[in-house]
Design an enzyme around this catalytic site. Structure first.
Site, short mmCIF file in Angstrom:
data_model
loop_
_atom_site.label_atom_id
_atom_site.label_comp_id
_atom_site.label_asym_id
_atom_site.label_seq_id
_atom_site.Cartn_x
_atom_site.Cartn_y
_atom_site.Cartn_z
N GLN A 238 0.83 -1.21 0.00
CA GLN A 238 0.00 0.00 0.00
C GLN A 238 0.87 1.26 0.00
O GLN A 238 0.62 2.20 -0.76
CB GLN A 238 -0.88 0.04 1.25
CG GLN A 238 -1.82 -1.14 1.40
CD GLN A 238 -2.73 -0.93 2.60
OE1 GLN A 238 -3.74 -0.23 2.50
NE2 GLN A 238 -2.40 -1.52 3.73
N ASP B 96 14.15 -10.25 -1.34
CA ASP B 96 13.33 -10.94 -0.35
C ASP B 96 13.92 -10.67 1.05
O ASP B 96 15.06 -11.05 1.33
CB ASP B 96 13.33 -12.44 -0.67
CG ASP B 96 12.45 -13.23 0.29
OD1 ASP B 96 12.06 -12.67 1.34
OD2 ASP B 96 12.17 -14.40 -0.02
N TYR C 255 3.37 -9.42 15.95
CA TYR C 255 3.67 -8.40 14.94
C TYR C 255 4.33 -7.18 15.60
O TYR C 255 5.37 -6.70 15.15
CB TYR C 255 2.38 -8.01 14.21
CG TYR C 255 2.48 -6.78 13.34
CD1 TYR C 255 3.12 -6.82 12.10
CD2 TYR C 255 1.93 -5.57 13.76
CE1 TYR C 255 3.21 -5.67 11.31
CE2 TYR C 255 2.01 -4.43 12.98
CZ TYR C 255 2.65 -4.49 11.75
OH TYR C 255 2.73 -3.35 10.98
N THR D 31 2.97 -7.93 7.36
CA THR D 31 1.89 -7.13 7.94
C THR D 31 0.64 -7.94 8.33
O THR D 31 -0.35 -7.36 8.75
CB THR D 31 1.46 -6.01 6.97
OG1 THR D 31 1.13 -6.62 5.72
CG2 THR D 31 2.54 -4.98 6.78
N1 LIG Z 1 -1.12 -1.90 7.06
C1 LIG Z 1 -1.28 -1.27 8.21
O1 LIG Z 1 -2.40 -1.09 8.72
C2 LIG Z 1 -0.09 -0.73 8.95
C3 LIG Z 1 -0.27 -0.15 10.21
C4 LIG Z 1 0.82 0.37 10.89
C5 LIG Z 1 2.08 0.30 10.31
N2 LIG Z 1 2.24 -0.28 9.10
C6 LIG Z 1 3.59 -0.35 8.55
O2 LIG Z 1 3.64 0.44 7.37
C7 LIG Z 1 4.56 -0.15 6.43
C8 LIG Z 1 3.88 -0.32 5.10
O3 LIG Z 1 2.79 -1.21 5.27
P1 LIG Z 1 1.73 -1.49 4.11
O4 LIG Z 1 0.39 -1.29 4.69
O5 LIG Z 1 2.13 -0.78 2.86
O6 LIG Z 1 1.96 -3.05 3.94
P2 LIG Z 1 1.36 -4.04 2.84
O7 LIG Z 1 0.38 -3.32 1.97
O8 LIG Z 1 0.93 -5.26 3.55
O9 LIG Z 1 2.62 -4.35 1.95
C9 LIG Z 1 3.70 -5.07 2.48
C10 LIG Z 1 4.78 -5.13 1.43
O10 LIG Z 1 5.85 -5.86 1.98
C11 LIG Z 1 6.21 -6.86 1.02
N3 LIG Z 1 6.81 -8.01 1.66
C12 LIG Z 1 6.27 -8.88 2.56
N4 LIG Z 1 7.14 -9.85 2.85
C13 LIG Z 1 8.27 -9.58 2.13
C14 LIG Z 1 9.52 -10.22 2.00
N5 LIG Z 1 9.82 -11.36 2.65
N6 LIG Z 1 10.44 -9.66 1.18
C15 LIG Z 1 10.17 -8.53 0.50
N7 LIG Z 1 9.00 -7.90 0.55
C16 LIG Z 1 8.06 -8.42 1.37
C17 LIG Z 1 4.92 -7.21 0.34
O11 LIG Z 1 5.20 -7.90 -0.86
P3 LIG Z 1 4.15 -8.95 -1.51
O12 LIG Z 1 3.18 -8.10 -2.30
O13 LIG Z 1 4.99 -9.82 -2.35
O14 LIG Z 1 3.49 -9.66 -0.36
C18 LIG Z 1 4.35 -5.83 0.14
O15 LIG Z 1 4.95 -5.19 -0.95
C19 LIG Z 1 5.05 -1.43 7.09
O16 LIG Z 1 6.26 -1.19 7.76
C20 LIG Z 1 3.99 -1.76 8.11
O17 LIG Z 1 4.50 -2.52 9.18
C21 LIG Z 1 1.19 -0.78 8.39
#
Ligand SMILES: NC(=O)c1ccc[n+]([C@@H]2O[C@H](COP(=O)([O-])OP(=O)(O)OC[C@H]3O[C@@H](n4cnc5c(N)ncnc54)[C@H](OP(=O)(O)O)[C@@H]3O)[C@@H](O)[C@H]2O)c1
Length: 311
Positions: A11, A35, A130, A61
Site C-alpha cells: 500500500q 526478499d 507483529y 503485515t
Molecule cells: N497496514 C497497516 O495497517 C499498517 C499499520 C501500521 C504500520 N504499518 C507499517 O507500514 C509499512 C507499510 O505497510 P503497508 O500497509 O504498505 O503493507 P502491505 O500493503 O501489507 O505491503 C507489504 C509489502 O511488503 C512486502 N513483503 C512482505 N514480505 C516480504 C519479503 N519477505 N520480502 C520482501 N518484501 C516483502 C509485500 O510484498 P508482496 O506483495 O509480495 O506480499 C508488500 O509489498 C510497514 O512497515 C507496516 O508494518 C502498516
C-alpha cells in the site's frame, strides 16, 4: 540522489513510487528482487544499487498470521531492517523505516481515565507478535548507527491491497448490517498521504551539493529519530466504517443502493488470534513541527483516497 524503495507492491510502497518521482532516481523492488527473509540477497541488492537513501516499506503485515508464524515475521520485520541499516551506514546512506502503533500496549490514559495519544518518547510494550517484531526492527535500525528516520503509522488503507476500507466496501455491497469494533481508538491513515508526507520530509532533508539543480544530497544530520506519521484526529473502527459509507454513498459506483447499518460491538465480541491495543492514538505534535503545517485529518484523507477510485 538514488533512492531504493522496498515493498513496491504494498500500500505504501506503491504510492511512494508515484510520490517520489522527481525527487531522485527511484529503484523500487518487489519481493522477488529483494526478499527480506533472504539476508544475503538484501545485502547484495544494496551493495549493487548503492543508494543514497533506503526507504523500507516492506513488512510482514499479516497481524493475526504472525501469531503462528513468529520466525518469518521476525526475520522480515525485526532482523532485515537492521541489515539494511548496517549496509546503508557502510556506504554513507540513510534509511527511512516504517513502524507501527502496535509497538504500544494501548493502555495509556490521562488523569480522568481517558485515552491520551502516545508520543515518540513513550515506552513501547507490544502485546502481539507483529508488534514485537516491529519493535525489534526499530531497535535494530537505531543500533546500527545509520542515520535514520523511523516513521510510525497506523490503520493504513488504500485503493489497493488488503485493508479495512476495501473490506468495508465489499461487505457493504453484500450485507445490510455490519458489526464493527467500537472500543479501539486510533487514526486511519491513507497510504497516499503517507507517501506524500514522506516525500515532503525527504525534501526538507535535502541539500544542494553544488550549483547544479540536479545535484541533490541529503543532510544526514536530520535523519535522527522517531516520528509518529498518522492523519490527524482519532476514531474507532466502527465510526471509521460509518464515515466510509457516508463518503462512498456520494460515489454511486462504490456501494449499491442501500447503505448498510453499522452496529458497534466490543473487541471481545470479535475474537481474533492477535491482541489489539485499545488505545492506538499517536501524538502528531513532533511531525507537525517538522512539517511546519497542520497534518491532514483522517476524514479529509478518506475523501482524497476515495477520489482515486475510477468513476
Ligand atoms: N497496514 C497497516 O495497517 C499498517 C499499520 C501500521 C504500520 N504499518 C507499517 O507500514 C509499512 C507499510 O505497510 P503497508 O500497509 O504498505 O503493507 P502491505 O500493503 O501489507 O505491503 C507489504 C509489502 O511488503 C512486502 N513483503 C512482505 N514480505 C516480504 C519479503 N519477505 N520480502 C520482501 N518484501 C516483502 C509485500 O510484498 P508482496 O506483495 O509480495 O506480499 C508488500 O509489498 C510497514 O512497515 C507496516 O508494518 C502498516
Amino acid at each position: 540522489m538514488k533512492i531504493l524503495v522496498t515493498g513496491k507492491t504494498g500500500q505504501v510502497g506503491h504510492e511512494l513510487e508515484r510520490s517520489l518521482q522527481g525527487v531522485g532516481e527511484i529503484i523500487a523492488v518487489d519481493r522477488a528482487q529483494m526478499d527480506l527473509s533472504n539476508l544475503d540477497q538484501v545485502r547484495e541488492v544494496i551493495r549493487s544499487v548503492k543508494p543514497d537513501l533506503i526507504i523500507n516499506s516492506a513488512a510482514y503485515t499479516a497481524v493475526d498470521k504472525a501469531e503462528s508464524d513468529p520466525d518469518a515475521a521476525m526475520i522480515i520485520n525485526g532482523i532485515a531492517p537492521g541489515v539494511m541499516a548496517e549496509e546503508a551506514k557502510k556506504i554513507g546512506a540513510a534509511i527511512i523505516h516504517y513502524s507501527t502503533d502496535y509497538v504500544f500496549d494501548g493502555t495509556k490514559r490521562g488523569s480522568q481515565g481517558e485515552f491520551v495519544p502516545y508520543t515518540e518518547d513513550d515506552a513501547p510494550n507490544p502485546v502481539n507478535v507483529y508488534g514485537k517484531t516491529k519493535l525489534a526492527g526499530e531497535l535494530a535500525v537505531i543500533d546500527s548507527g545509520c542515520p535514520h528516520l523511523i516513521l510510525r503509522t497506523s490503520w493504513v488503507y488504500s485503493t489497493h491491497g488488503k485493508n479495512f476500507l476495501l473490506t468495508m466496501l465489499r461487505l457493504g455491497n453484500e450485507r445490510s448490517e455490519l458489526n464493527v469494533v467500537d472500543d479501539q481508538w486510533g487514526s486511519p491513515t491513507w497510504s497516499g498521504w503517507i507517501a506524500d508526507t514522506t516525500t515532503q520530509i525527504i525534501n526538507k532533508c535535502a541539500i544542494k551539493k553544488s550549483g547544479d539543480q540536479q545535484d541533490i544530497g541529503l543532510d544526514l544530520s536530520s535523519f535522527n529519530g522517531i516520528y509518529n506519521l498518522v492523519n490527524s484526529g482519532y476514531t474507532t473502527w466502527c465510526r471509521f466504517a460509518r464515515q466510509i459509507f457516508i463518503e462512498a454513498a456520494g460515489k454511486g459506483n462504490l456501494i449499491g443502493q442501500n447503505i448498510p447499518s453499522v452496529l458497534p460491538i466490543g473487541t471481545r465480541d470479535y475474537p481474533v488470534p492477535a491482541t489489539r491495543p485499545a488505545n492506538s492514538e499517536l501524538h502528531i505534535g513532533k511531525l507537525q513541527t517538522l512539517l511546519g503545517t497542520p497534518v491532514t485529518s483522517w476524514e479529509h484523507s478518506l475523501i482524497a483516497c476515495l477520489r482515486n477510485f475510477r468513476q
